[in-house]
Design a protein around this motif. Structure first.
Motif, PDB file in Angstrom:
ATOM      1  N   THR A   2       2.659 -19.428  -3.625  1.00  0.00           N
ATOM      2  CA  THR A   2       2.527 -17.986  -3.823  1.00  0.00           C
ATOM      3  C   THR A   2       2.853 -17.247  -2.536  1.00  0.00           C
ATOM      4  N   ARG A   3       3.715 -16.242  -2.636  1.00  0.00           N
ATOM      5  CA  ARG A   3       4.065 -15.451  -1.465  1.00  0.00           C
ATOM      6  C   ARG A   3       2.964 -14.444  -1.175  1.00  0.00           C
ATOM      7  N   PRO A   4       2.718 -14.106   0.109  1.00  0.00           N
ATOM      8  CA  PRO A   4       1.727 -13.082   0.426  1.00  0.00           C
ATOM      9  C   PRO A   4       2.225 -11.706  -0.019  1.00  0.00           C
ATOM     10  N   PRO A   5       1.325 -10.768  -0.262  1.00  0.00           N
ATOM     11  CA  PRO A   5       1.751  -9.417  -0.636  1.00  0.00           C
ATOM     12  C   PRO A   5       2.651  -8.800   0.432  1.00  0.00           C
ATOM     13  N   LEU A   6       3.410  -7.798   0.036  1.00  0.00           N
ATOM     14  CA  LEU A   6       4.328  -7.135   0.966  1.00  0.00           C
ATOM     15  C   LEU A   6       3.562  -6.434   2.082  1.00  0.00           C
ATOM     16  N   LEU A   7       2.479  -5.746   1.742  1.00  0.00           N
ATOM     17  CA  LEU A   7       1.619  -5.079   2.730  1.00  0.00           C
ATOM     18  C   LEU A   7       0.162  -5.401   2.418  1.00  0.00           C
ATOM     19  N   ILE A   8      -0.620  -5.598   3.470  1.00  0.00           N
ATOM     20  CA  ILE A   8      -2.031  -5.947   3.332  1.00  0.00           C
ATOM     21  C   ILE A   8      -2.863  -5.032   4.223  1.00  0.00           C
ATOM     22  N   PRO A   9      -3.905  -4.377   3.683  1.00  0.00           N
ATOM     23  CA  PRO A   9      -4.813  -3.614   4.555  1.00  0.00           C
ATOM     24  C   PRO A   9      -5.625  -4.576   5.432  1.00  0.00           C
ATOM     25  N   ARG A  10      -5.608  -4.349   6.745  1.00  0.00           N
ATOM     26  CA  ARG A  10      -6.404  -5.143   7.674  1.00  0.00           C
ATOM     27  C   ARG A  10      -7.137  -4.205   8.624  1.00  0.00           C
ATOM     28  N   PRO A  11      -8.108  -4.695   9.360  1.00  0.00           N
ATOM     29  CA  PRO A  11      -8.845  -3.801  10.273  1.00  0.00           C
ATOM     30  C   PRO A  11      -7.941  -3.042  11.244  1.00  0.00           C
ATOM     31  N   GLU A  12      -6.830  -3.678  11.636  1.00  0.00           N
ATOM     32  CA  GLU A  12      -5.906  -3.002  12.554  1.00  0.00           C
ATOM     33  C   GLU A  12      -5.063  -1.939  11.867  1.00  0.00           C
ATOM     34  N   GLY A  13      -4.909  -2.020  10.541  1.00  0.00           N
ATOM     35  CA  GLY A  13      -4.048  -1.112   9.799  1.00  0.00           C
ATOM     36  C   GLY A  13      -3.299  -1.867   8.718  1.00  0.00           C
ATOM     37  N   LEU A  14      -2.261  -1.246   8.164  1.00  0.00           N
ATOM     38  CA  LEU A  14      -1.453  -1.891   7.135  1.00  0.00           C
ATOM     39  C   LEU A  14      -0.565  -2.953   7.783  1.00  0.00           C
TER      40      LEU A  14
END
Length: 332
Positions: A2-14
């Motif tokens: 499975t490929r990771p999503p295109l963008l992921i919300p993280r503590p640092e930002g998108l």
């Protein structure tokens, strides 16, 4: 696999795993793509920064030439790792851009902050077709319907005429709002000098160097107290809390912000003349923009999420809040 999503919300930002970069990160990262120069989106200390030429210039003005080890201006669509990124005008402040990220057959547009009301101080918002639209929600409540800027400027000039012995001190943020306000005053026919606080000087000079005519601007420190009667003075809001404001004759305190539609905020700031002038999108233009773009999904960030989530539900649109932290409401 499975490929990771295109963008992921993280503590640092998108975060974009396929390109290994963040968009508008709130803490130093190895690679950052920046939508615009406001300090809640553009922070120093990143290893590498990609942004429009004007945003990079503005960051250098605000943070010094060594704000990053590496800077890059995108020349059209740019390949980064497994994704392609492109920058599109946002209508917010000079150099502001939406960032489109394409990969895995999907395009996500991160709008940053944006506005749909035309101004000579920056390029207009460019609608970019996308599968997912990431929108701000600063004024995402039906009550926020900003009046035409011309009407607010007419109120200001009427007050200047009515009180020729008083100075009009207008609070406006140093990047974008101050220049937008000055240009609107000029468009209304005010040819007299406009006095500005020293904190605005370098950014106003940069706008002029970029071909934006702001007319006769003079330092607010020149002249005696009586000389400022009937004048317009623009300063960052923080200046009004200091003794600096006392050097002007019986000043009318004004503030240019979308928040001036909320009377309680105006009273809290001691604002006598609230001017509802914003460089953010209001509710009617926000919902109209989403309707125009018609994305498959809407992601909502830095602002009031609930009303927009409900509107998306009523209009049968998929939506989700991102819960990113570290962004201010129309502030620097």
């Amino acid at each position: 696999m499975t490929r990771p999503p295109l963008l992921i919300p993280r503590p640092e930002g998108l975060y974009c795993p396929g390109g290994d970069f963040f968009i508008d990160p709130t803490r130093p990262v190895a690679r950052a793509l920046i939508t615009h120069g406001h300090s809640d989106h553009a922070r120093p200390g990143h290893g590498a920064v990609m942004a429009t030429a004007q945003t990079l210039d503005i960051m250098a003005i605000r943070y010094g030439e060594d704000f990053t080890r590496s800077r890059q201006v995108p020349e059209g669509p740019t390949r980064i790792g497994e994704v392609t990124v492109s920058f599109h005008t946002a209508g917010h402040v000079l150099g502001s851009a939406q960032i489109a990220v394409e990969g895995q057959g999907t395009r996500i547009v991160v709008s940053g902050d944006y506005a749909r009301v035309p101004t000579p101080t920056c390029a207009p918002f460019e609608p970019v077709p996308c599968d997912i639209f990431v929108t701000e929600a600063t004024f995402a409540l039906p009550v926020f319907r900003h009046p035409p800027p011309q009407a607010e400027i007419a109120r200001l000039l009427a007050s200047v005429t009515a009180y020729p012995d008083r100075a009009h001190l207008i609070g406006a943020y140093a990047l974008g709002k101050a220049q937008r306000l000055i240009a609107a005053i000029r468009a209304a026919g005010w040819d007299a000098p406009i006095h500005i606080h020293g904190a605005l000087q370098r950014l106003c000079d940069y706008h002029v160097a970029q071909g934006i005519d702001l007319g006769d601007l003079r330092p607010a420190t020149e002249g005696r107290k009586a000389d400022f009667a009937g004048s317009i003075v623009i300063a960052p809001p923080s200046a009004f809390a200091a003794t600096w404001a006392q050097r002007f004759p019986d000043p009318v305190i004004a503030f240019a912000s979308g928040w001036m539609q909320v009377r309680a905020r105006a009273r809290q700031r001691g604002v006598e003349l609230p001017l509802v002038i914003s460089d953010h999108i209001d509710w009617p233009n926000l919902t109209a923009t989403i309707t125009e773009l018609d994305p498959a999904e809407v992601w909502i960030t830095h602002g009031r999420e609930d009303a927009l989530l409900r509107w998306c539900e009523l209009t049968r649109r998929q939506a989700r809040p991102l819960h990113l932290v570290g962004y201010e409401d129309e502030a620097e």
